[in-house]
Design a protein around this motif. Structure first.
Motif, PDB file in Angstrom:
ATOM      1  N   GLY A  31       0.787  -1.227   0.000  1.00  0.00           N
ATOM      2  CA  GLY A  31       0.000   0.000   0.000  1.00  0.00           C
ATOM      3  C   GLY A  31       0.815   1.271   0.000  1.00  0.00           C
ATOM      4  N   LYS A  32       2.089   1.189  -0.351  1.00  0.00           N
ATOM      5  CA  LYS A  32       2.954   2.371  -0.335  1.00  0.00           C
ATOM      6  C   LYS A  32       2.958   3.122  -1.669  1.00  0.00           C
ATOM      7  CE  LYS A  32       4.615   1.633   3.855  1.00  0.00           C
ATOM      8  NZ  LYS A  32       3.990   0.354   4.215  1.00  0.00           N
ATOM      9  N   ALA A  33       2.557   2.476  -2.753  1.00  0.00           N
ATOM     10  CA  ALA A  33       2.624   3.106  -4.077  1.00  0.00           C
ATOM     11  C   ALA A  33       1.453   4.062  -4.285  1.00  0.00           C
ATOM     12  CB  ALA A  33       2.622   2.037  -5.161  1.00  0.00           C
ATOM     13  N   LEU A  34       1.761   5.308  -4.629  1.00  0.00           N
ATOM     14  CA  LEU A  34       0.727   6.283  -4.971  1.00  0.00           C
ATOM     15  C   LEU A  34       0.349   6.167  -6.440  1.00  0.00           C
ATOM     16  CD1 LEU A  34       2.208   9.405  -3.142  1.00  0.00           C
ATOM     17  CD2 LEU A  34       0.460   7.829  -2.290  1.00  0.00           C
ATOM     18  N   SER A  35       1.346   5.960  -7.276  1.00  0.00           N
ATOM     19  CA  SER A  35       1.133   5.768  -8.707  1.00  0.00           C
ATOM     20  C   SER A  35       2.297   4.967  -9.258  1.00  0.00           C
ATOM     21  CB  SER A  35       1.003   7.111  -9.438  1.00  0.00           C
ATOM     22  OG  SER A  35       2.144   7.915  -9.221  1.00  0.00           O
ATOM     23  N   VAL A  36       2.077   4.392 -10.434  1.00  0.00           N
ATOM     24  CA  VAL A  36       3.100   3.569 -11.073  1.00  0.00           C
ATOM     25  C   VAL A  36       3.432   4.169 -12.436  1.00  0.00           C
ATOM     26  CG1 VAL A  36       3.641   1.290 -12.017  1.00  0.00           C
ATOM     27  CG2 VAL A  36       2.401   1.477  -9.852  1.00  0.00           C
ATOM     28  N   LEU A  37       4.715   4.326 -12.700  1.00  0.00           N
ATOM     29  CA  LEU A  37       5.189   4.885 -13.962  1.00  0.00           C
ATOM     30  C   LEU A  37       5.709   3.744 -14.828  1.00  0.00           C
ATOM     31  CD1 LEU A  37       7.363   7.751 -12.399  1.00  0.00           C
ATOM     32  CD2 LEU A  37       4.886   7.690 -12.691  1.00  0.00           C
ATOM     33  N   ILE A  38       5.203   3.643 -16.047  1.00  0.00           N
ATOM     34  CA  ILE A  38       5.557   2.522 -16.915  1.00  0.00           C
ATOM     35  C   ILE A  38       6.011   3.031 -18.281  1.00  0.00           C
ATOM     36  CG2 ILE A  38       4.733   0.401 -18.018  1.00  0.00           C
ATOM     37  CD1 ILE A  38       2.703   0.081 -15.807  1.00  0.00           C
ATOM     38  N   ASP A  39       7.076   2.452 -18.770  1.00  0.00           N
ATOM     39  CA  ASP A  39       7.531   2.698 -20.140  1.00  0.00           C
ATOM     40  C   ASP A  39       6.403   2.277 -21.085  1.00  0.00           C
ATOM     41  OD1 ASP A  39       8.662   2.406 -22.720  1.00  0.00           O
ATOM     42  OD2 ASP A  39      10.624   1.899 -21.898  1.00  0.00           O
ATOM     43  N   LYS A  42       6.282  -1.030 -22.654  1.00  0.00           N
ATOM     44  CA  LYS A  42       6.169  -2.208 -21.793  1.00  0.00           C
ATOM     45  C   LYS A  42       4.846  -2.235 -21.028  1.00  0.00           C
ATOM     46  CE  LYS A  42      11.176  -2.608 -21.246  1.00  0.00           C
ATOM     47  NZ  LYS A  42      12.318  -2.706 -20.309  1.00  0.00           N
ATOM     48  N   LEU A  43       3.911  -1.399 -21.450  1.00  0.00           N
ATOM     49  CA  LEU A  43       2.633  -1.303 -20.746  1.00  0.00           C
ATOM     50  C   LEU A  43       1.920  -2.644 -20.688  1.00  0.00           C
ATOM     51  CD1 LEU A  43       0.561   0.497 -19.332  1.00  0.00           C
ATOM     52  CD2 LEU A  43      -0.421   1.013 -21.581  1.00  0.00           C
ATOM     53  N   SER A  44       1.886  -3.368 -21.793  1.00  0.00           N
ATOM     54  CA  SER A  44       1.181  -4.652 -21.827  1.00  0.00           C
ATOM     55  C   SER A  44       1.835  -5.682 -20.909  1.00  0.00           C
ATOM     56  CB  SER A  44       1.130  -5.188 -23.259  1.00  0.00           C
ATOM     57  OG  SER A  44       2.448  -5.392 -23.764  1.00  0.00           O
ATOM     58  N   LEU A  45       3.125  -5.522 -20.657  1.00  0.00           N
ATOM     59  CA  LEU A  45       3.856  -6.459 -19.803  1.00  0.00           C
ATOM     60  C   LEU A  45       3.495  -6.277 -18.332  1.00  0.00           C
ATOM     61  CD1 LEU A  45       6.152  -8.578 -19.428  1.00  0.00           C
ATOM     62  CD2 LEU A  45       7.758  -6.645 -19.364  1.00  0.00           C
ATOM     63  N   TYR A  46       3.296  -5.022 -17.913  1.00  0.00           N
ATOM     64  CA  TYR A  46       3.119  -4.731 -16.493  1.00  0.00           C
ATOM     65  C   TYR A  46       1.691  -4.356 -16.086  1.00  0.00           C
ATOM     66  CZ  TYR A  46       8.256  -4.394 -16.319  1.00  0.00           C
ATOM     67  OH  TYR A  46       9.605  -4.648 -16.386  1.00  0.00           O
ATOM     68  N   GLU A  47       0.885  -3.902 -17.011  1.00  0.00           N
ATOM     69  CA  GLU A  47      -0.401  -3.295 -16.675  1.00  0.00           C
ATOM     70  C   GLU A  47      -1.303  -4.209 -15.850  1.00  0.00           C
ATOM     71  OE1 GLU A  47      -3.782  -0.682 -19.028  1.00  0.00           O
ATOM     72  OE2 GLU A  47      -2.710  -2.264 -20.108  1.00  0.00           O
ATOM     73  N   SER A  60       7.481   7.833 -22.127  1.00  0.00           N
ATOM     74  CA  SER A  60       8.355   7.315 -23.177  1.00  0.00           C
ATOM     75  C   SER A  60       9.579   6.650 -22.550  1.00  0.00           C
ATOM     76  CB  SER A  60       8.802   8.448 -24.099  1.00  0.00           C
ATOM     77  OG  SER A  60       9.687   9.323 -23.410  1.00  0.00           O
ATOM     78  N   GLY A  61      10.189   5.763 -23.294  1.00  0.00           N
ATOM     79  CA  GLY A  61      11.394   5.110 -22.807  1.00  0.00           C
ATOM     80  C   GLY A  61      12.494   6.104 -22.492  1.00  0.00           C
ATOM     81  N   HIS A  62      12.555   7.188 -23.261  1.00  0.00           N
ATOM     82  CA  HIS A  62      13.565   8.227 -23.034  1.00  0.00           C
ATOM     83  C   HIS A  62      13.370   8.878 -21.669  1.00  0.00           C
ATOM     84  CE1 HIS A  62      16.224  11.628 -23.761  1.00  0.00           C
ATOM     85  NE2 HIS A  62      15.231  12.436 -23.427  1.00  0.00           N
ATOM     86  N   VAL A  63      12.119   9.183 -21.338  1.00  0.00           N
ATOM     87  CA  VAL A  63      11.827   9.827 -20.048  1.00  0.00           C
ATOM     88  C   VAL A  63      12.084   8.859 -18.900  1.00  0.00           C
ATOM     89  CG1 VAL A  63      10.016  10.855 -18.623  1.00  0.00           C
ATOM     90  CG2 VAL A  63      10.185  11.449 -21.050  1.00  0.00           C
ATOM     91  N   ILE A  64      11.674   7.608 -19.073  1.00  0.00           N
ATOM     92  CA  ILE A  64      11.919   6.595 -18.038  1.00  0.00           C
ATOM     93  C   ILE A  64      13.414   6.474 -17.761  1.00  0.00           C
ATOM     94  CG2 ILE A  64      11.906   4.100 -17.609  1.00  0.00           C
ATOM     95  CD1 ILE A  64       9.220   5.210 -17.010  1.00  0.00           C
ATOM     96  N   GLY A  75      11.874  -0.367 -16.818  1.00  0.00           N
ATOM     97  CA  GLY A  75      10.724   0.296 -17.417  1.00  0.00           C
ATOM     98  C   GLY A  75       9.530   0.439 -16.505  1.00  0.00           C
ATOM     99  N   ILE A  76       9.737   0.296 -15.203  1.00  0.00           N
ATOM    100  CA  ILE A  76       8.625   0.455 -14.263  1.00  0.00           C
ATOM    101  C   ILE A  76       9.150   1.028 -12.949  1.00  0.00           C
ATOM    102  CG2 ILE A  76       8.799  -1.961 -13.487  1.00  0.00           C
ATOM    103  CD1 ILE A  76       5.701  -1.850 -13.103  1.00  0.00           C
TER     104      ILE A  76
END
Length: 237
Positions: A31-39, A42-47, A60-64, A75-76
């Motif tokens: 319960g510590k995560a406020l939000s999750v940032l995903i490349d 790789k969205l389909s891998l982690y979503e 974007s991968g560049h921003v990650i 990527g997450i």
């Protein structure tokens, strides 16, 4: 987001980042995560592994890569809130005390080992590495979400709260660890700086001093190794 790699930004915003699939999973589970940032690639891998109540932000991968502090980002990442101030009464009765331990890897490894050895909290002074820095968090392997930590300006003042506890300190003048009688509960273990050991003022509060026997020409052990040996010796008894 990238500024959260710096302690000043973390303290200003009350936020920190963890990265990697395992750390994000544990941040979500506890319960510590406020939000999750995903490349976005790789969205389909982690979503599917992120509960519906947690915001997912695709980047974007560049921003990650810019946000990440690792060489090969997975990527997450998870954005988490710094814990609210914890009282000394909330860190339990088996506590590891860090005095000037500045190596981030050592602090994180001690945190991780403390959980594995059944210790209940971490107490450290402000001369230690920041417990919410990226390297400490990675080294803790998720213990950062489960074992509370308190940072203080004055460790000596905190010792007065633990009246009746056994306060164990490492010292070359101490008794041999494996021949010493130690309690399993109501105990504090003090681990000092890799370079300077335990400060004299802090050492003066020790109710017992112990040393780890060594053979050969080795003069000292890494702080996290020494802490692990003492914690597991206490758990073994």
């Amino acid at each position: 987001m990238s500024s959260l790699a710096q302690a000043s930004a973390r303290n200003e915003h009350g936020l920190y980042l963890v990265e990697g699939e395992n750390m994000v999973r544990e941040a979500v589970r506890t319960g510590k995560a406020l939000s999750v940032l995903i490349d976005e690639s790789k969205l389909s891998l982690y979503e599917k592994s992120i509960p519906s109540g947690i915001e997912i932000i695709t980047l974007s991968g560049h921003v990650i890569k810019k946000i990440s502090t690792t060489v090969t980002p997975q990527g997450i990442l998870a954005l988490c809130a710094l814990p609210q101030e914890t009282s000394l009464g909330d860190i339990g009765t088996r506590v590891v005390v860090l005095n000037g331990v500045q190596d981030s890897g050592n602090v994180g490894t001690i945190w991780r080992t403390a959980e594995a050895a059944g210790f209940t909290g971490l107490l450290m002074d402000n001369n230690c590495a920041d417990p919410f820095s990226p390297k400490v968090l990675r080294s803790s392997m998720g213990a950062c979400f489960r074992i509370p930590v308190i940072r203080l300006d004055d460790l000596c003042g905190a010792f007065k709260y633990f009246s009746g506890f056994s306060i164990i300190a490492t010292s070359l003048e101490g008794e041999t660890l494996f021949k010493t009688s130690l309690p399993k509960d109501n105990i504090l273990i003090i681990i000092g700086s890799e370079a300077r050991g335990i400060h004299e003022d802090v050492l003066s509060y020790a109710t017992r001093k112990v040393k780890i026997p060594m053979k050969g020409q080795t003069e000292s052990l890494n702080a996290s190794i020494a802490a692990a040996i003492i914690m597991y010796e206490i758990m073994r008894r």
